[in-house]
Design a protein around this motif. Structure first.
Motif, PDB file in Angstrom:
ATOM      1  N   LYS A  49     -77.203  22.273  41.361  1.00 30.61           N
ATOM      2  CA  LYS A  49     -77.273  21.884  42.765  1.00 30.61           C
ATOM      3  C   LYS A  49     -78.179  22.837  43.529  1.00 30.61           C
ATOM      4  O   LYS A  49     -78.255  24.028  43.213  1.00 30.61           O
ATOM      5  CB  LYS A  49     -75.875  21.907  43.385  1.00 30.61           C
ATOM      6  CG  LYS A  49     -74.927  20.861  42.818  1.00 30.61           C
ATOM      7  CD  LYS A  49     -73.571  20.970  43.484  1.00 30.61           C
ATOM      8  CE  LYS A  49     -72.607  19.950  42.899  1.00 30.61           C
ATOM      9  NZ  LYS A  49     -71.263  20.051  43.521  1.00 30.61           N
ATOM     10  N   LYS A  51     -79.254  25.417  46.214  1.00 33.20           N
ATOM     11  CA  LYS A  51     -78.437  26.516  46.717  1.00 33.20           C
ATOM     12  C   LYS A  51     -78.189  26.376  48.212  1.00 33.20           C
ATOM     13  O   LYS A  51     -78.988  25.814  48.950  1.00 33.20           O
ATOM     14  CB  LYS A  51     -79.122  27.859  46.431  1.00 33.20           C
ATOM     15  CG  LYS A  51     -79.167  28.211  44.947  1.00 33.20           C
ATOM     16  CD  LYS A  51     -79.803  29.585  44.745  1.00 33.20           C
ATOM     17  CE  LYS A  51     -79.810  29.967  43.265  1.00 33.20           C
ATOM     18  NZ  LYS A  51     -80.422  31.303  43.053  1.00 33.20           N
ATOM     19  N   ILE A  52     -77.052  26.893  48.605  1.00 35.61           N
ATOM     20  CA  ILE A  52     -76.764  27.035  50.030  1.00 35.61           C
ATOM     21  C   ILE A  52     -77.608  28.187  50.548  1.00 35.61           C
ATOM     22  O   ILE A  52     -77.647  29.258  49.951  1.00 35.61           O
ATOM     23  CB  ILE A  52     -75.272  27.326  50.254  1.00 35.61           C
ATOM     24  CG1 ILE A  52     -74.426  26.130  49.786  1.00 35.61           C
ATOM     25  CG2 ILE A  52     -74.984  27.645  51.709  1.00 35.61           C
ATOM     26  CD1 ILE A  52     -72.943  26.420  49.752  1.00 35.61           C
ATOM     27  N   THR A  53     -78.302  27.962  51.608  1.00 35.08           N
ATOM     28  CA  THR A  53     -79.112  29.029  52.189  1.00 35.08           C
ATOM     29  C   THR A  53     -78.314  29.751  53.272  1.00 35.08           C
ATOM     30  O   THR A  53     -77.401  29.171  53.872  1.00 35.08           O
ATOM     31  CB  THR A  53     -80.413  28.484  52.785  1.00 35.08           C
ATOM     32  OG1 THR A  53     -80.094  27.514  53.803  1.00 35.08           O
ATOM     33  CG2 THR A  53     -81.258  27.814  51.718  1.00 35.08           C
ATOM     34  N   GLU A  59     -74.435  29.776  57.063  1.00 39.04           N
ATOM     35  CA  GLU A  59     -74.790  29.013  55.868  1.00 39.04           C
ATOM     36  C   GLU A  59     -75.290  27.607  56.214  1.00 39.04           C
ATOM     37  O   GLU A  59     -74.808  26.969  57.156  1.00 39.04           O
ATOM     38  CB  GLU A  59     -73.574  28.896  54.949  1.00 39.04           C
ATOM     39  CG  GLU A  59     -73.146  30.229  54.367  1.00 39.04           C
ATOM     40  CD  GLU A  59     -71.911  30.095  53.499  1.00 39.04           C
ATOM     41  OE1 GLU A  59     -71.908  30.686  52.397  1.00 39.04           O
ATOM     42  OE2 GLU A  59     -70.965  29.404  53.925  1.00 39.04           O
ATOM     43  N   PHE A  61     -76.861  23.797  54.258  1.00 38.00           N
ATOM     44  CA  PHE A  61     -77.157  22.997  53.062  1.00 38.00           C
ATOM     45  C   PHE A  61     -77.965  21.796  53.536  1.00 38.00           C
ATOM     46  O   PHE A  61     -77.437  20.891  54.182  1.00 38.00           O
ATOM     47  CB  PHE A  61     -75.881  22.543  52.357  1.00 38.00           C
ATOM     48  CG  PHE A  61     -76.148  21.931  51.005  1.00 38.00           C
ATOM     49  CD1 PHE A  61     -76.235  22.724  49.882  1.00 38.00           C
ATOM     50  CD2 PHE A  61     -76.345  20.557  50.864  1.00 38.00           C
ATOM     51  CE1 PHE A  61     -76.495  22.168  48.631  1.00 38.00           C
ATOM     52  CE2 PHE A  61     -76.610  20.000  49.629  1.00 38.00           C
ATOM     53  CZ  PHE A  61     -76.688  20.805  48.516  1.00 38.00           C
ATOM     54  N   THR A  62     -79.234  21.768  53.224  1.00 38.84           N
ATOM     55  CA  THR A  62     -80.142  20.795  53.837  1.00 38.84           C
ATOM     56  C   THR A  62     -80.741  19.805  52.853  1.00 38.84           C
ATOM     57  O   THR A  62     -81.697  19.109  53.179  1.00 38.84           O
ATOM     58  CB  THR A  62     -81.290  21.538  54.553  1.00 38.84           C
ATOM     59  OG1 THR A  62     -81.954  22.387  53.602  1.00 38.84           O
ATOM     60  CG2 THR A  62     -80.762  22.383  55.690  1.00 38.84           C
ATOM     61  N   THR A  63     -80.173  19.722  51.638  1.00 39.55           N
ATOM     62  CA  THR A  63     -80.701  18.797  50.634  1.00 39.55           C
ATOM     63  C   THR A  63     -79.662  17.744  50.304  1.00 39.55           C
ATOM     64  O   THR A  63     -78.498  18.072  50.071  1.00 39.55           O
ATOM     65  CB  THR A  63     -81.078  19.559  49.345  1.00 39.55           C
ATOM     66  OG1 THR A  63     -81.997  20.597  49.679  1.00 39.55           O
ATOM     67  CG2 THR A  63     -81.730  18.615  48.342  1.00 39.55           C
ATOM     68  N   THR A  74     -75.245  14.388  51.687  1.00 39.53           N
ATOM     69  CA  THR A  74     -74.624  15.715  51.659  1.00 39.53           C
ATOM     70  C   THR A  74     -75.393  16.740  52.495  1.00 39.53           C
ATOM     71  O   THR A  74     -74.952  17.878  52.602  1.00 39.53           O
ATOM     72  CB  THR A  74     -74.554  16.234  50.215  1.00 39.53           C
ATOM     73  OG1 THR A  74     -75.869  16.282  49.668  1.00 39.53           O
ATOM     74  CG2 THR A  74     -73.693  15.326  49.363  1.00 39.53           C
ATOM     75  N   SER A  76     -76.789  18.822  55.615  1.00 40.76           N
ATOM     76  CA  SER A  76     -76.222  19.191  56.907  1.00 40.76           C
ATOM     77  C   SER A  76     -77.357  19.484  57.871  1.00 40.76           C
ATOM     78  O   SER A  76     -78.304  20.195  57.531  1.00 40.76           O
ATOM     79  CB  SER A  76     -75.310  20.416  56.774  1.00 40.76           C
ATOM     80  OG  SER A  76     -76.014  21.515  56.233  1.00 40.76           O
ATOM     81  N   ILE A  80     -73.033  25.061  58.149  1.00 36.23           N
ATOM     82  CA  ILE A  80     -71.796  24.610  57.511  1.00 36.23           C
ATOM     83  C   ILE A  80     -70.625  25.298  58.219  1.00 36.23           C
ATOM     84  O   ILE A  80     -70.583  26.520  58.320  1.00 36.23           O
ATOM     85  CB  ILE A  80     -71.794  24.976  56.020  1.00 36.23           C
ATOM     86  CG1 ILE A  80     -72.986  24.335  55.306  1.00 36.23           C
ATOM     87  CG2 ILE A  80     -70.488  24.557  55.367  1.00 36.23           C
ATOM     88  CD1 ILE A  80     -73.203  24.872  53.904  1.00 36.23           C
ATOM     89  N   LYS A  92     -67.501  28.390  47.929  1.00 36.72           N
ATOM     90  CA  LYS A  92     -68.271  27.153  47.835  1.00 36.72           C
ATOM     91  C   LYS A  92     -68.861  26.986  46.436  1.00 36.72           C
ATOM     92  O   LYS A  92     -69.993  26.529  46.287  1.00 36.72           O
ATOM     93  CB  LYS A  92     -69.353  27.139  48.912  1.00 36.72           C
ATOM     94  CG  LYS A  92     -68.783  27.176  50.334  1.00 36.72           C
ATOM     95  CD  LYS A  92     -69.858  27.125  51.376  1.00 36.72           C
ATOM     96  CE  LYS A  92     -69.254  27.120  52.771  1.00 36.72           C
ATOM     97  NZ  LYS A  92     -68.524  28.374  53.078  1.00 36.72           N
TER      98      LYS A  92
END
Length: 341
Positions: A49, A51-53, A59, A61-63, A74, A76, A80, A92
């Motif tokens: 997956k 990665k959470i940046t 945090e 999650f843009t993908t 999924t 955001s 988050i 997470k």
């Protein structure tokens, strides 16, 4: 005698040892079989997956890794938000689950019925709000007033198709416009929209509906979701222009509308107009399209206002609240093009 017994004993011992040796020789030692493994389909390894940046401890999650064909997403569009239970750590390791989608399912357009400065004051300091305010000052600015992830108070008591209380599931855009005045006959005279302002609206709507995958059936006027209470953004809002030039919202197919119109005018449309069966059919078609309307079989006030709201959006040349042959043809063409799912 002793010699004889000695020989017999010795023979017994020799026979016993020989038997044990032969038993050892005959002992079955199983062979390890050579088994050929059947070819099995290899399960593809799960793709890692994204990665959470993190930025300054926040945090993101843009993908999107979910199935967009199911309207799952999924990604955001903001940070988050996570719980912080006392004495425990939220991790997470398995974030995100793919079975999720956006809260933002509708986009509702309004006019403010106020000039620019008063619109800002009311929408930021009083008990009403919208996510965005499109001014009419000739600049390139659009004002954001509410986070898209939060509810704005713009829709009020509202319904469309199977959904109610659309503040919960919508983004609201207010457009600065003075609304309407009433002439001597009581007819509403609406104020026009500026072309440059409509370009702002189109760009803003296009961005929002693309990000949240909002369908054409869910891009609506305030008057569509509250037809007995509201008129905005009114009949001069250019829905057809947005549809033709920006692929925004709903519009009927002209050929289909003409087919229904020819059918209506080939019969005595006016003769059946006050028949309860015909009225019930009109109300049913309005309900099937999306309007919240009781099937009374009468031309009651709610039905007339709903027809008027429909005309604001799809037949703005005449918004008298009367279901004439052309309005009915347009309604049927839209029901055919945008069926309930």
């Amino acid at each position: 005698m002793r010699k004889t017994l000695y020989i017999i004993g010795l023979s017994t011992v020799v026979f016993s040892c020989t038997s044990q040796q032969n038993a050892k020789k005959r002992q079955y030692i199983p062979k390890t079989p050579s088994i050929q493994q059947k070819a099995t389909a290899q399960t593809p390894a799960e793709k890692p997956k994204p990665k959470i940046t993190s930025d300054h401890g926040v945090e993101f999650f843009t993908t999107n890794i979910a199935d967009i064909t199911k309207n799952d997403n999924t990604a955001s569009y903001g940070s988050i938000v996570s719980a912080k239970p006392a004495g425990y750590k939220v991790v997470k390791d398995y974030f995100p689950a793919i079975a999720q989608n956006f809260r933002q399912r509708y986009l509702i357009l309004h006019y403010t019925a106020l000039p620019d400065d008063k619109s800002i004051t009311v929408l930021t300091q009083q008990a009403v709000s919208a996510h965005y305010l499109v001014n009419n000052t000739g600049d390139n600015q659009i004002y954001q007033l509410v986070d898209e992830n939060k509810r704005a108070y713009h829709a009020g008591v509202s319904a469309w198709r199977a959904d109610k209380n659309l503040n919960d599931t919508s983004i609201g855009i207010e457009i600065v416009n003075t609304g309407y005045t009433t002439d001597a006959s009581g007819k509403r005279i609406f104020a026009p929209f500026d072309d440059a302002q409509i370009k702002k609206v189109a760009a803003l709507v296009k961005d929002i509906v693309n990000r949240y995958q909002i369908p054409a059936t869910n891009i609506l006027a305030h008057s569509d979701i509250a037809p007995t209470r509201k008129q905005d953004p009114g009949p001069l809002f250019p829905w057809k222009k947005l549809y033709d030039e920006y692929q925004i919202g709903m519009w009927y197919d002209e050929a289909q509308k003409q087919s229904y119109y020819d059918l209506a005018t080939s019969t005595d449309f006016q003769l059946q107009y006050n028949d309860p069966t015909f009225i019930f059919n009109v109300q049913t078609q309005l309900q099937k399209f999306g309007y919240a309307l009781d099937l009374s079989g009468k031309w009651d006030d709610a039905t007339k206002k709903t027809i008027e709201a429909f005309q604001y959006h799809f037949r703005p040349q005449n918004y008298d609240g009367i279901m004439d042959a052309e309005t009915f043809a347009i309604l049927q063409a839209l029901v055919l093009k945008y069926p309930l799912k």
